[in-house]
Design a protein around this motif. Structure first.
Motif, PDB file in Angstrom:
ATOM      1  N   ILE A 125       0.961  -0.974   0.104  1.00 20.41           N
ATOM      2  CA  ILE A 125      -0.128   0.078   0.011  1.00 20.41           C
ATOM      3  C   ILE A 125       0.805   1.213  -0.069  1.00 20.41           C
ATOM      4  O   ILE A 125       2.059   1.191   0.248  1.00 20.41           O
ATOM      5  CB  ILE A 125      -0.826  -0.007   0.983  1.00 20.41           C
ATOM      6  CG1 ILE A 125      -0.256   0.099   2.343  1.00 20.41           C
ATOM      7  CG2 ILE A 125      -2.135  -1.256   1.107  1.00 20.41           C
ATOM      8  CD1 ILE A 125      -1.161   0.517   3.582  1.00 20.41           C
ATOM      9  N   ILE A 126       0.172   2.144  -0.523  1.00 15.55           N
ATOM     10  CA  ILE A 126       1.180   3.456   0.012  1.00 15.55           C
ATOM     11  C   ILE A 126       1.523   4.057   1.055  1.00 15.55           C
ATOM     12  O   ILE A 126       0.765   3.704   2.151  1.00 15.55           O
ATOM     13  CB  ILE A 126       0.526   4.963  -0.833  1.00 15.55           C
ATOM     14  CG1 ILE A 126      -1.085   4.978  -0.447  1.00 15.55           C
ATOM     15  CG2 ILE A 126       0.000   4.711  -2.218  1.00 15.55           C
ATOM     16  CD1 ILE A 126      -1.813   6.129  -0.649  1.00 15.55           C
ATOM     17  N   SER A 127       2.414   4.655   1.174  1.00 13.27           N
ATOM     18  CA  SER A 127       2.819   5.162   2.630  1.00 13.27           C
ATOM     19  C   SER A 127       2.122   6.319   3.177  1.00 13.27           C
ATOM     20  O   SER A 127       1.143   6.833   2.362  1.00 13.27           O
ATOM     21  CB  SER A 127       4.247   5.683   2.525  1.00 13.27           C
ATOM     22  OG  SER A 127       4.308   6.680   1.823  1.00 13.27           O
ATOM     23  N   ALA A 128       2.149   6.318   4.361  1.00  9.14           N
ATOM     24  CA  ALA A 128       1.353   7.691   4.966  1.00  9.14           C
ATOM     25  C   ALA A 128       1.765   9.121   4.429  1.00  9.14           C
ATOM     26  O   ALA A 128       1.070   9.739   4.355  1.00  9.14           O
ATOM     27  CB  ALA A 128       1.605   7.699   6.591  1.00  9.14           C
ATOM     28  N   GLU A 129       3.237   9.041   4.031  1.00  9.45           N
ATOM     29  CA  GLU A 129       3.726  10.140   3.586  1.00  9.45           C
ATOM     30  C   GLU A 129       3.089  10.516   2.252  1.00  9.45           C
ATOM     31  O   GLU A 129       2.671  11.521   1.832  1.00  9.45           O
ATOM     32  CB  GLU A 129       5.254  10.027   3.586  1.00  9.45           C
ATOM     33  CG  GLU A 129       6.053  10.308   4.880  1.00  9.45           C
ATOM     34  CD  GLU A 129       5.909   8.874   5.468  1.00  9.45           C
ATOM     35  OE1 GLU A 129       5.872   7.883   4.913  1.00  9.45           O
ATOM     36  OE2 GLU A 129       5.880   8.734   6.708  1.00  9.45           O
ATOM     37  N   GLN A 130       2.969   9.496   1.419  1.00  7.03           N
ATOM     38  CA  GLN A 130       2.381   9.324   0.128  1.00  7.03           C
ATOM     39  C   GLN A 130       0.936   9.965   0.272  1.00  7.03           C
ATOM     40  O   GLN A 130       0.478  10.670  -0.701  1.00  7.03           O
ATOM     41  CB  GLN A 130       2.478   8.267  -0.663  1.00  7.03           C
ATOM     42  CG  GLN A 130       3.956   8.009  -1.221  1.00  7.03           C
ATOM     43  CD  GLN A 130       4.135   6.421  -1.735  1.00  7.03           C
ATOM     44  OE1 GLN A 130       3.636   5.457  -1.188  1.00  7.03           O
ATOM     45  NE2 GLN A 130       4.730   6.368  -3.094  1.00  7.03           N
ATOM     46  N   ALA A 131       0.370   9.281   0.916  1.00  3.75           N
ATOM     47  CA  ALA A 131      -1.259   9.485   1.201  1.00  3.75           C
ATOM     48  C   ALA A 131      -1.480  10.940   1.854  1.00  3.75           C
ATOM     49  O   ALA A 131      -2.431  11.730   1.399  1.00  3.75           O
ATOM     50  CB  ALA A 131      -1.805   8.570   2.169  1.00  3.75           C
TER      51      ALA A 131
END
Length: 165
Positions: free
Chosen positions: A57-63
């Motif tokens: 899944i995408i990272s928290a930073e990307q989200a």
């Protein structure tokens, strides 16, 4: 290779947690499988052969970056419903977040357009919207540690704001 407790996106199952890695007792193949528990469909378990059918899944930073408007997403909504349905099926099955976001933006834009005319979305668009909202909402929810509904609402807000810039 993924590890137990990793959260992944499986192309046909959405966002899942890796519960086990190995050969399931009911299979005599000698090949390793991931036992995935769906975070989208409660109680759903999928066995997937170890291979390229998943992604992290995408990272928290990307989200978080997306929700701050750091990424521009184009809209995908073909006027010909047969072409649109084919494209949407391919996009849902692609397991690519960018495809899901383009599809979500396209359907949300169409929903807004039709609403101003006093009309509703077509049934096929409603089905695709429900599916893609679940996929996107679940991924952002898992990445950010918020509810799926809150994640979906925030993503749609960002996507629709991009049209008004």
């Amino acid at each position: 290779m993924y590890n137990v407790n990793d959260i992944v996106v499986y192309k046909n199952g959405g966002v899942c947690r890796v519960e086990e890695i190995g050969t399931p007792a009911f299979m005599n193949t000698g090949e390793d499988y991931y036992k995935l528990r769906s975070l989208v469909y409660e109680g759903s378990i999928v066995y997937v052969k170890v291979g390229p059918s998943m992604r992290r899944i995408i990272s928290a930073e990307q989200a978080g970056g997306f929700l701050k408007g750091q990424y521009k997403i184009k809209s995908c909504y073909h006027k010909d419903y047969k072409v649109r349905e084919r494209e949407f099926r391919e996009m849902v099955n692609s397991c690519e977040l960018e495809n899901w976001l383009e599809m979500l933006k396209g359907i949300c834009s169409e929903r807004t357009r039709r609403s101003t005319e006093g009309k509703h979305l077509k049934e096929s668009d409603k089905r695709f919207l429900s599916r893609v909202e679940g996929l996107v909402g679940s991924e952002f929810s898992a990445a950010l540690g918020i509810s799926k509904d809150e994640a979906t609402e925030q993503v749609e807000k960002v996507l629709m704001a991009q049209d008004n810039v």
